[in-house]
Design a protein around this motif. Structure first.
Motif, mmCIF file in Angstrom:
data_model
loop_
_atom_site.group_PDB
_atom_site.id
_atom_site.type_symbol
_atom_site.label_atom_id
_atom_site.label_comp_id
_atom_site.label_asym_id
_atom_site.label_seq_id
_atom_site.Cartn_x
_atom_site.Cartn_y
_atom_site.Cartn_z
ATOM 1 N N GLU A 144 0.843 -1.202 0.000
ATOM 2 C CA GLU A 144 0.000 0.000 0.000
ATOM 3 C C GLU A 144 0.878 1.252 0.000
ATOM 4 O O GLU A 144 0.590 2.228 -0.670
ATOM 5 N N ASP A 145 1.964 1.164 0.781
ATOM 6 C CA ASP A 145 2.895 2.273 0.871
ATOM 7 C C ASP A 145 3.504 2.601 -0.499
ATOM 8 O O ASP A 145 3.545 3.752 -0.927
ATOM 9 N N LYS A 146 3.971 1.564 -1.198
ATOM 10 C CA LYS A 146 4.584 1.751 -2.518
ATOM 11 C C LYS A 146 3.565 2.246 -3.534
ATOM 12 O O LYS A 146 3.893 3.030 -4.418
ATOM 13 N N VAL A 189 1.131 4.192 -3.243
ATOM 14 C CA VAL A 189 0.872 5.634 -3.173
ATOM 15 C C VAL A 189 1.838 6.376 -4.088
ATOM 16 O O VAL A 189 1.445 7.257 -4.855
ATOM 17 N N GLU A 190 3.118 5.972 -4.045
ATOM 18 C CA GLU A 190 4.101 6.632 -4.906
ATOM 19 C C GLU A 190 3.841 6.324 -6.370
ATOM 20 O O GLU A 190 4.003 7.171 -7.245
ATOM 21 N N ASN A 250 1.148 8.423 -7.815
ATOM 22 C CA ASN A 250 1.635 9.749 -8.188
ATOM 23 C C ASN A 250 2.286 9.705 -9.569
ATOM 24 O O ASN A 250 2.077 10.570 -10.398
ATOM 25 N N LEU A 308 -0.418 9.380 -12.151
ATOM 26 C CA LEU A 308 -1.151 10.648 -12.246
ATOM 27 C C LEU A 308 -0.329 11.682 -13.006
ATOM 28 O O LEU A 308 -0.838 12.417 -13.839
#
Lengths: 282, 112
Positions: free
Chosen positions: A265-267, A269-270, A273, A276
């Protein structure tokens, strides 16, 4: 049904309209298999491709490696190892094909690649770089189906949606073959190494894998985790079952799984980005 | 506290952790925690290649899910075919606990 299957196989094995693996990768594979070739030779080959060179220098200079500034391809190849460079070349070119066709699938593939890497690092498995590449490429068969049979693919999506079934079951029903097998055919026709072909072919049924069971199991678990996270879009929203064979092969524990969920989940998020930035740069 | 992609950062959000250049936690922080984000600050982060931030609270919800219960319902729908399977149920549970912790931390996170 059988005719559709062999028809599709013919398309994949013979057609020239198929995306070809860039020549540079074929040459790189040849060079790396020949023990008489030197790193310098390979570096010269890689240097002829500016995009690939840039990617390699970016990777080797990234803080996660912690090397002091590296500015030449041959130094980078010595530091990273030939296999890492080969994986990078392969995944960047194949992902290019995928990215143009289906962003949801591309995101899903990236997520599975990242998850495969996390799992193999967590379990201390050798060749984690290759496992991550296998994860990236695991759904390449879907790209081939979309490119060659757009009508059937639309029907697959339709019945999967209407009847609430997994895409893979809909594929078997409509096409007589599923994306994993198609991906395996493609891998063979590209002469990819077996350690990539097996995880691609059997990521939905790890017990069919013979020589690379661990790698296949990692990619399977990575796919389940990525589907569970809801990141990207691989065609249907359902989490596939986590096969107990894979669980046992990797000797996973509840603790591993909980840690992996957090790390993934942490990875992601990056990664979100990144995608996006790539697609909503309005 | 929630980790969010920089692209989703908005003025008014409050940093919950220090921001580092290029994700290298060994260097000097580029911005300290507790700072309220502004447009200028966000574009500076973009320039130094920051990918994600930790912010106070849980501002970014899953689409259509404002509360933990709604997230849990989305998870159950995603897992509907494997809930009867022990490993599937286990993963579902782990995911729910993950979100419960992530979304429930809103009040008890000041200690950091």
């Amino acid at each position: 049904m059988e005719t559709k299957r062999s028809e599709l196989k013919n398309i994949i094995m013979n057609t020239r309209t198929l995306p070809t693996l860039p020549g540079i990768i074929r040459k790189l594979t040849q060079l790396s298999e020949n023990d008489k070739s030197s790193v310098q030779e390979m570096a010269r080959l890689v240097s002829s491709d500016q995009v690939l060179s840039a990617r390699i220098l970016r990777l080797v200079n990234s803080p996660s490696y912690g090397f002091y500034r590296v500015s030449t391809i041959s130094n980078a190849m010595i530091l990273l190892g030939v296999n890492v460079v080969k994986s990078l070349a392969m995944s960047s070119s194949i992902l290019g094909i995928m990215e143009k066709n289906n962003i949801g699938l591309w995101e899903h593939s990236l997520a599975v690649g990242v998850a495969s890497n996390l799992i193999s690092k967590k379990l201390g498995l050798p060749e984690s770089e290759e496992i991550a590449t296998a994860g990236l490429l695991h759904d390449i068969g879907k790209v081939i189906i979309t490119l060659n049979c757009p009508e059937e693919e639309a029907r697959v999506r339709k019945i999967a949606d209407e009847r609430h079934i997994y895409t893979i079951d809909a594929e078997r029903e409509i096409l007589g073959v599923d994306h994993a097998e198609v991906g395996g055919w493609l891998g063979k026709s590209w002469f990819l190494p077996e350690k990539l072909v097996e995880p691609i072919s059997f990521h939905h049924d790890v017990e069919l894998s013979r020589d690379h069971r661990i790698k296949t199991a990692v990619v399977h678990v990575a796919e389940v985790l990525s589907k569970a996270s809801g990141f990207g879009d691989s065609g249907d929203p359902f989490v596939p079952s986590l096969q107990s064979a894979a669980w046992d092969m990797l000797k996973l524990t509840d603790q591993h799984l909980a840690e992996l969920v957090c790390e993934l989940e942490d990875k992601l998020v990056e990664m979100k980005n990144f995608s996006l930035e790539t697609y909503e740069s309005a | 506290m929630q980790k969010i992609p920089l692209k989703k950062a908005a003025p008014g959000m409050i940093l919950a952790r220090d921001v580092y250049r290029n994700d290298s936690p060994a260097g000097m922080p580029a911005c300290g925690s507790g700072i309220v984000l502004t447009d200028v600050l966000i574009s500076r982060f973009e320039q130094i290649n920051v990918q994600a931030l930790y912010v106070e609270g849980y501002p970014l919800k899953e689409p259509g899910a404002a509360t933990y219960e709604e997230v849990a319902a989305i998870l159950d729908r995603r897992f509907e075919k494997v809930l009867s399977d022990p490993l599937g149920a286990k993963l579902n549970q782990i995911y729910k606990e993950y979100f419960k912790r992530a979304m429930g931390e809103e009040s008890g996170d000041e200690a950091k």
